[in-house]
Design a protein around this motif. Sequence first.
Motif, PDB file in Angstrom:
ATOM      1  N   PHE A   9      82.117  60.575 -17.148  1.00 37.12           N
ATOM      2  CA  PHE A   9      82.321  59.535 -16.462  1.00 37.12           C
ATOM      3  C   PHE A   9      83.733  58.901 -16.949  1.00 37.12           C
ATOM      4  N   ARG A  10      84.049  57.732 -16.168  1.00 34.94           N
ATOM      5  CA  ARG A  10      85.524  57.106 -16.451  1.00 34.94           C
ATOM      6  C   ARG A  10      85.600  56.791 -18.167  1.00 34.94           C
ATOM      7  N   GLY A  11      86.483  57.578 -18.784  1.00 30.43           N
ATOM      8  CA  GLY A  11      86.585  57.179 -20.096  1.00 30.43           C
ATOM      9  C   GLY A  11      86.207  58.083 -21.160  1.00 30.43           C
ATOM     10  N   GLY A  12      85.502  59.233 -20.639  1.00 30.57           N
ATOM     11  CA  GLY A  12      84.875  60.233 -21.550  1.00 30.57           C
ATOM     12  C   GLY A  12      83.758  61.051 -20.910  1.00 30.57           C
ATOM     13  N   SER A  13      83.184  61.798 -21.903  1.00 33.38           N
ATOM     14  CA  SER A  13      81.887  62.511 -21.364  1.00 33.38           C
ATOM     15  C   SER A  13      81.052  62.586 -22.686  1.00 33.38           C
ATOM     16  N   LEU A  14      79.873  62.592 -22.321  1.00 32.46           N
ATOM     17  CA  LEU A  14      78.672  62.373 -23.347  1.00 32.46           C
ATOM     18  C   LEU A  14      77.494  63.495 -22.672  1.00 32.46           C
ATOM     19  N   THR A  15      76.838  64.007 -23.929  1.00 35.46           N
ATOM     20  CA  THR A  15      75.756  64.921 -23.605  1.00 35.46           C
ATOM     21  C   THR A  15      74.554  63.917 -23.966  1.00 35.46           C
ATOM     22  N   VAL A  16      73.611  63.803 -23.223  1.00 40.89           N
ATOM     23  CA  VAL A  16      72.325  63.048 -23.418  1.00 40.89           C
ATOM     24  C   VAL A  16      71.207  63.898 -23.300  1.00 40.89           C
ATOM     25  N   GLY A  17      69.972  63.524 -23.619  1.00 46.91           N
ATOM     26  CA  GLY A  17      68.714  64.466 -23.493  1.00 46.91           C
ATOM     27  C   GLY A  17      67.784  63.526 -22.749  1.00 46.91           C
ATOM     28  N   VAL A  18      66.921  63.729 -22.166  1.00 38.94           N
ATOM     29  CA  VAL A  18      66.011  63.012 -21.257  1.00 38.94           C
ATOM     30  C   VAL A  18      64.354  63.600 -21.625  1.00 38.94           C
ATOM     31  N   SER A  19      63.633  62.513 -21.599  1.00 38.81           N
ATOM     32  CA  SER A  19      62.270  63.127 -21.699  1.00 38.81           C
ATOM     33  C   SER A  19      61.619  62.470 -20.279  1.00 38.81           C
ATOM     34  N   VAL A  20      60.643  63.430 -19.769  1.00 39.30           N
ATOM     35  CA  VAL A  20      60.362  63.333 -18.438  1.00 39.30           C
ATOM     36  C   VAL A  20      58.775  63.214 -18.319  1.00 39.30           C
ATOM     37  N   GLY A  21      57.994  62.353 -17.766  1.00 35.73           N
ATOM     38  CA  GLY A  21      56.748  62.253 -17.543  1.00 35.73           C
ATOM     39  C   GLY A  21      56.317  62.499 -16.095  1.00 35.73           C
ATOM     40  N   VAL A  22      55.310  63.285 -15.801  1.00 35.03           N
ATOM     41  CA  VAL A  22      54.981  63.624 -14.426  1.00 35.03           C
ATOM     42  C   VAL A  22      53.472  62.986 -14.218  1.00 35.03           C
ATOM     43  N   ALA A  23      53.556  62.401 -12.930  1.00 38.81           N
ATOM     44  CA  ALA A  23      52.105  61.915 -12.356  1.00 38.81           C
ATOM     45  C   ALA A  23      52.026  62.209 -10.901  1.00 38.81           C
ATOM     46  N   VAL A  24      50.908  62.846 -10.699  1.00 39.16           N
ATOM     47  CA  VAL A  24      50.749  63.309  -9.144  1.00 39.16           C
ATOM     48  C   VAL A  24      49.590  62.494  -8.869  1.00 39.16           C
TER      49      VAL A  24
END
Length: 291
Positions: free
Chosen positions: A166-181
């Motif tokens: 992104f403008r101004g730098g970079s960053l690594t982030v993690g995500v948690s994902v929930g799935v509903a069907v």
Amino acid sequence: TSLNARHRLRDGRVINVEISTGPQDSGGLPAILSIIMDVTERNRLQKELRDGALRDPLTGRANRALFTERLGHALAQALRRSAVTAVLFVDVDDFKTVNDSVGYAVGDAVLQAVAARLAGTLRPGDTVARLSADEFAVLLEDVGDVHRAVDVADRLHDAFASPLEFRGGSLTVGVSVGVAVSTASGPGPQEMLRDAKLAMEAAKDAGRGRVELFTPRMFEVVTDRLSLDQDLRHAVERGELRLYYQPLISMETGAIVGCEALVRWQHPTRGLVPPDSFIPLAEEIGMISAI
């Protein structure tokens, strides 16, 4: 009568017009009066107002209202065609730390990059929405089956292995994902969102940076916790807490040299509840001082 149309001007510009037509008396002779009004600017303002009400101003993606509307439509279509609809609930792990360490301006840039990363990983027809601060939702229509939905969730999760630029730098982030069907019983959009969020919270509880599929047991756990929460808030005033004294015995003499006071909760329907089942909850909801 009235109708809307598009009109090309001599200079090539195309405008939106509203045409109103009706009978008119003209000097005793029957006539028709037509009024043509340029409504281009009015339509533009109406579109801006609608987009403002249905779009997240930071990321430009759908907001909760638009996502819920599209989800409801998708579920209705899926029910008629016996198709499968899936909702993915995506939460950025430890996003508060990002804001606290680098500031809200960078945090906003990170959220914009997250939205772009999500959209870039999905099909063009899939909907990405920002529901609140660091929470996003994805609508997958005609996803095929539950295995396909989980595969997409895994792909989204893996997409965040590389840093966000992104403008101004970079960053690594993690995500948690929930799935509903969606199921044959036809859950509503609010239930689908709730179930996907419960699955996401289960992913966080299991260590974060994971994908979890919703199961009915998740809903049972949260409703049971809510019931315990409500009962615990009245346990002190109702005198339901009990003290049990456990003796401390000297290994040398066998004599009782002291005791340890341990609290138990005599629940009216659950019976005797041990402290490890309710003390953490009491600390979380602010009841520990009263206890």
